[in-house]
Design an enzyme around this catalytic site. Sequence first.
Site, PDB file in Angstrom:
ATOM      1  N   ASP A 137       0.946  -1.216  -0.176  1.00  0.00           N
ATOM      2  CA  ASP A 137       0.059  -0.083  -0.051  1.00  0.00           C
ATOM      3  C   ASP A 137       0.863   1.321  -0.144  1.00  0.00           C
ATOM      4  OD1 ASP A 137      -1.343   2.294   1.006  1.00  0.00           O
ATOM      5  OD2 ASP A 137      -2.940   1.046   1.644  1.00  0.00           O
ATOM      6  N   HIS A 138       1.184   1.954  -1.087  1.00  0.00           N
ATOM      7  CA  HIS A 138       2.195   2.609  -1.292  1.00  0.00           C
ATOM      8  C   HIS A 138       2.182   3.956  -0.425  1.00  0.00           C
ATOM      9  CE1 HIS A 138      -0.569   5.025  -3.853  1.00  0.00           C
ATOM     10  NE2 HIS A 138       0.307   6.002  -3.812  1.00  0.00           N
ATOM     11  N   HIS A 178      -5.859   2.978   1.284  1.00  0.00           N
ATOM     12  CA  HIS A 178      -5.042   4.149   1.924  1.00  0.00           C
ATOM     13  C   HIS A 178      -5.647   4.709   3.022  1.00  0.00           C
ATOM     14  CE1 HIS A 178      -3.242   3.235  -1.853  1.00  0.00           C
ATOM     15  NE2 HIS A 178      -3.892   4.118  -2.636  1.00  0.00           N
TER      16      HIS A 178
HETATM   17  C1  BG6 Z   1      -3.693   4.713  -6.157  1.00  0.00           C
HETATM   18  C2  BG6 Z   1      -5.032   4.920  -6.836  1.00  0.00           C
HETATM   19  O1  BG6 Z   1      -3.874   3.698  -5.320  1.00  0.00           O
HETATM   20  O2  BG6 Z   1      -3.332   5.863  -5.267  1.00  0.00           O
HETATM   21  C3  BG6 Z   1      -5.273   5.905  -7.695  1.00  0.00           C
HETATM   22  O3  BG6 Z   1      -5.315   3.583  -7.557  1.00  0.00           O
HETATM   23  C4  BG6 Z   1      -4.522   7.375  -7.092  1.00  0.00           C
HETATM   24  O4  BG6 Z   1      -6.473   6.294  -8.263  1.00  0.00           O
HETATM   25  C5  BG6 Z   1      -3.355   7.237  -6.270  1.00  0.00           C
HETATM   26  O5  BG6 Z   1      -4.568   8.374  -7.968  1.00  0.00           O
HETATM   27  C6  BG6 Z   1      -2.846   8.177  -5.401  1.00  0.00           C
HETATM   28  O6  BG6 Z   1      -1.823   8.149  -4.971  1.00  0.00           O
HETATM   29  P1  BG6 Z   1      -0.909   9.302  -4.600  1.00  0.00           P
HETATM   30  O7  BG6 Z   1       0.406   8.806  -4.087  1.00  0.00           O
HETATM   31  O8  BG6 Z   1      -0.588  10.253  -5.810  1.00  0.00           O
HETATM   32  O9  BG6 Z   1      -1.663  10.152  -3.496  1.00  0.00           O
END
Ligand code: BG6
Length: 512
Positions: free
Chosen positions: A200-201, A263
């Site tokens: 989960d980045h 997230h």
């Molecule tokens: C991803 C979603 O997990 O996270 C995307 O699938 C979203 O829809 C993205 O745009 C947002 O990531 P960050 O790091 O740009 O907030």
Amino acid sequence: MRTIEATADKLEMVCAETPAGPVSLVVFGASGDLAHRKLYPSLYALYRRNLLAGGFYLLGCGRAEFSDTQFRDTIRQSLKSANAAEPGEYDAFLAHFYYVSGSYEEFAFYSRISQKLMALDEKYRLGGCRIFYLSLPPFLYPVVADKLSQSRMACPGRGGPTQDVRLIVEKPFGHDLDSAKQLNDQLGGCFDESQIYRIDHYLGKETVQNLLVFRFANSIFEPLWNRDFIDHVQITIAESVGVEHRAGYYDTTGALRDMFQNHMLQMVSLMAMEPPAAFEAESVRDEKAKLLRCIRPFSSEDMNTAIIVGQYGFGKIDGAAVPGYLQEEGVREDSQTETFVAAKLAVENWRWKGVPFYLRTGKRLARKLTEIVIAFKQVPHSMFAAAGLDFLEANQLRFQIQPEEGMYLSLQAKRPGSKLCMSGLELAVDYQRVFETKMPEAYQRLLLDCMTGDQMLFARQDSILLSWQLLQPILDYWSQQDKNLFVYPAGTSDIKPAEEWIKKDGRKWRPL
Ligand code: BG6
């Protein structure tokens, strides 16, 4: 409101970083967008920081046909477009890259991979850790996991190789509770949980990790971190982008599955969990799972009160006209997919009883902003009422996760001069300015942690199921009843239905 900035002049640094040991990385979907945008640049950054052992190599696997040289050239191109580079700058790094092509369903592909790995292990004298990275559409996860297991590349304890093997998978981890269980079972049939690293980045973002340090390395906030002092919590993930080129995925997914299940709930659990016994994977993941268990399930009455959803219509972003969601290429013309969700969670435990958690996330909003706001209670009585100051703004502590990462605490202070004149102030810590460094890409942290065998920042199977369990009643309700989707103009900072919704509780969102 004036802002008082912190400085890093006298900061004592306490740093811990473990470089990777010898490691081979096998990337399925190696020519894909994710690998090029995130994985290779992050590996390169680790390489530049001397955090990859000299003996590392990467084997790319995919359907596209490439020689090793062609594969290296494609990566060189994407690294060059991300950074200004000297000629030949990437050559030493890319010399560690190799490629095998084939079809994911075909057993012979895995035999070729296995043979190539044996040859490369010998060349690099590696016997350390092997990571399989599935940068693939999720329907292929069980296919590849199963073939790795059948070809004895998966599990050391089950007749597989002698070396330490790990598997990295990306979200989505299922589409609902049943599919998440099925995926867990399928992966669990081939790999042990201790080998599975679910990315989960958001957990790799520095400012999300800072929640742990902020909460548990400072003694002054913990006594306030409860229902006695906190009125409510707000978590926002706003994006200005629309569905971009991902309509096919997004239109069958929507904001609840795409952002909320993962997230947002991960941030809730880090923000609200009890102190873990140690800064160690299982202790932290146990507490996060425990917190998710405390969130009150959504009842059918909640569907019209505790959650609202919207979809963007035509509007403007940075002055330029943009299409509405239904006009985006690849979106069904009568799509009911939500691009905005706001929901109220009740955490039913001793610490949080009665403190609502308001969460909102949406695409095509005025700007990109991810933040957690802890709204403290107002002073119980204003001794300044006689001077006309009977309403005093309550303190807020704000973690700005991105962009412009920072921490902010709002306070009231006396302005010099008049007998009584009050001003709102904000104590601010701007990460980049204070630490004089750019935030590293989340994937650097996550890749390095996987290489060093630290699962703390990866989602465990129980928390995946707990979060789907929480959302399943909503998905069931939506499959039978009208979602009551409202339309908001693209580019708005003022989502009227969301403002009215929170106002019913006597609260308001922090402006976007
Ligand atoms: C991803 C979603 O997990 O996270 C995307 O699938 C979203 O829809 C993205 O745009 C947002 O990531 P960050 O790091 O740009 O907030």
